[in-house]
Enzyme design. Sequence first.
Site, short mmCIF file in Angstrom:
data_model
loop_
_atom_site.label_atom_id
_atom_site.label_comp_id
_atom_site.label_asym_id
_atom_site.label_seq_id
_atom_site.Cartn_x
_atom_site.Cartn_y
_atom_site.Cartn_z
CG ASP A 256 -1.80 1.18 1.32
OD1 ASP A 256 -2.39 1.56 0.29
OD2 ASP A 256 -1.91 1.76 2.43
CG ASP B 131 -2.01 7.40 0.28
OD1 ASP B 131 -1.40 6.91 -0.69
OD2 ASP B 131 -2.65 8.46 0.21
CG MET C 228 -7.99 4.20 5.02
SD MET C 228 -7.46 3.02 3.74
CE MET C 228 -8.88 3.02 2.64
N GLY D 74 -5.21 2.83 -3.52
CA GLY D 74 -6.42 3.56 -3.87
C GLY D 74 -6.14 5.03 -4.10
CE LYS E 89 -5.40 -0.91 -1.90
NZ LYS E 89 -4.66 -0.45 -0.70
CG ASP F 289 -2.75 2.19 6.29
OD1 ASP F 289 -3.59 2.97 6.76
OD2 ASP F 289 -2.50 2.15 5.07
#
Length: 370
Positions: free
Chosen positions: A166, A168, A200, A258, A304, A325
């Site tokens: 990932d 961010d 998230m 994303g 994903k 995360d």
Amino acid sequence: MSTDLRLEVSVDDQQMRVFRGTDIVRTYIISTATKGVGFQPGSFRTPTGNFKITDKIGADAPTGTIFKAREPQGVWTTDSPPTCDDLILTRILRISGLDPENANSYDRYIYIHGTNREDLLGQPNSHGCIRMGNADVIELFDLVEPGVPMTITPPSNHRGKLFFFDCDSTLSTIEGIDELARVRGEKVYQDVVALTHAAMNGEIPLTDVFPRRMEIIQPDLETCEAVASLYIETITPGVRELVERLKADGWTLIILSGGFAPLIEPLARELGIDHVEAVPLHLDPEGRYAGYGSDYPTTRNGGKNEIIREWKAALRPNKVVMMGDGVSDLETKPDVDLFIGFGGVVRRPLVMNGSDLWIEKMSDFATDRI
């Protein structure tokens, strides 16, 4: 005449064989796609199945002739300045797919062509086409005519190891979309941050969050460039060292995000990561916001996973790992061999509890554990 010839390309062997009946009359070392096999437009993957030679382009052109849009644009030589471009040189044999899944190959501009990277032949390294040595492609060009059948055999061997990151709050300590919102003022920023955290944390579906955030923000070129620079300025401590260790251990690294591809690609280049799977962002010629790839998989929950499965089908890797995360990262757990939750920027209990391995410092991750 060449009508009694047929071509067979082996992705496993990185060879093309020319048959007359059951006899092999030529064998060439080639390169298929770095990203493996596949049929989607824009995937940079080599299609497999049954094909035929359709067009022959470049007869009598000098060796090293550079073709762009199938028109000659000068000549490349070994003395030319170094380039990382996937140049199309010397001759083009354009192919058409004969199976339902590869019928778009002609429109995808899948060619057999000469290359400026003859040093990389024998390993997958193209952008989807079939690369050949320049002397070899001239010889093949003279052997075949339109209509000659060709088969590209899909891989059966397992190849390599895939590590998905990932971006961010994992590779970088920022959430890019929140930073895009910051320029719109404090209230907009707080609203977008709340939406990002809700997504998230798994409280709101990504499908709902994405259009709401972009309707509010509508970033322009200047804002995008600023956030792209910020990604590099806020690289998570220990990431550079981890990336180098993974590359040395033979992992193929992919950023799976994303976030927006044009903002993340400079970070990928900075870290030496070759592959970015992220959301397209569109600006008009004046640099104003013109939309985003609303149908891109990572704009929705489970997206994903779709991309990971495409990579697995394309390369048949020996092992697949994901680090991230957020809940959209945790969702990938059924499709990977190991899910690593990262809590060094944001500590999400749902992700921590669902992880196969949880780390809060990149330096805590020993690559020999995978």
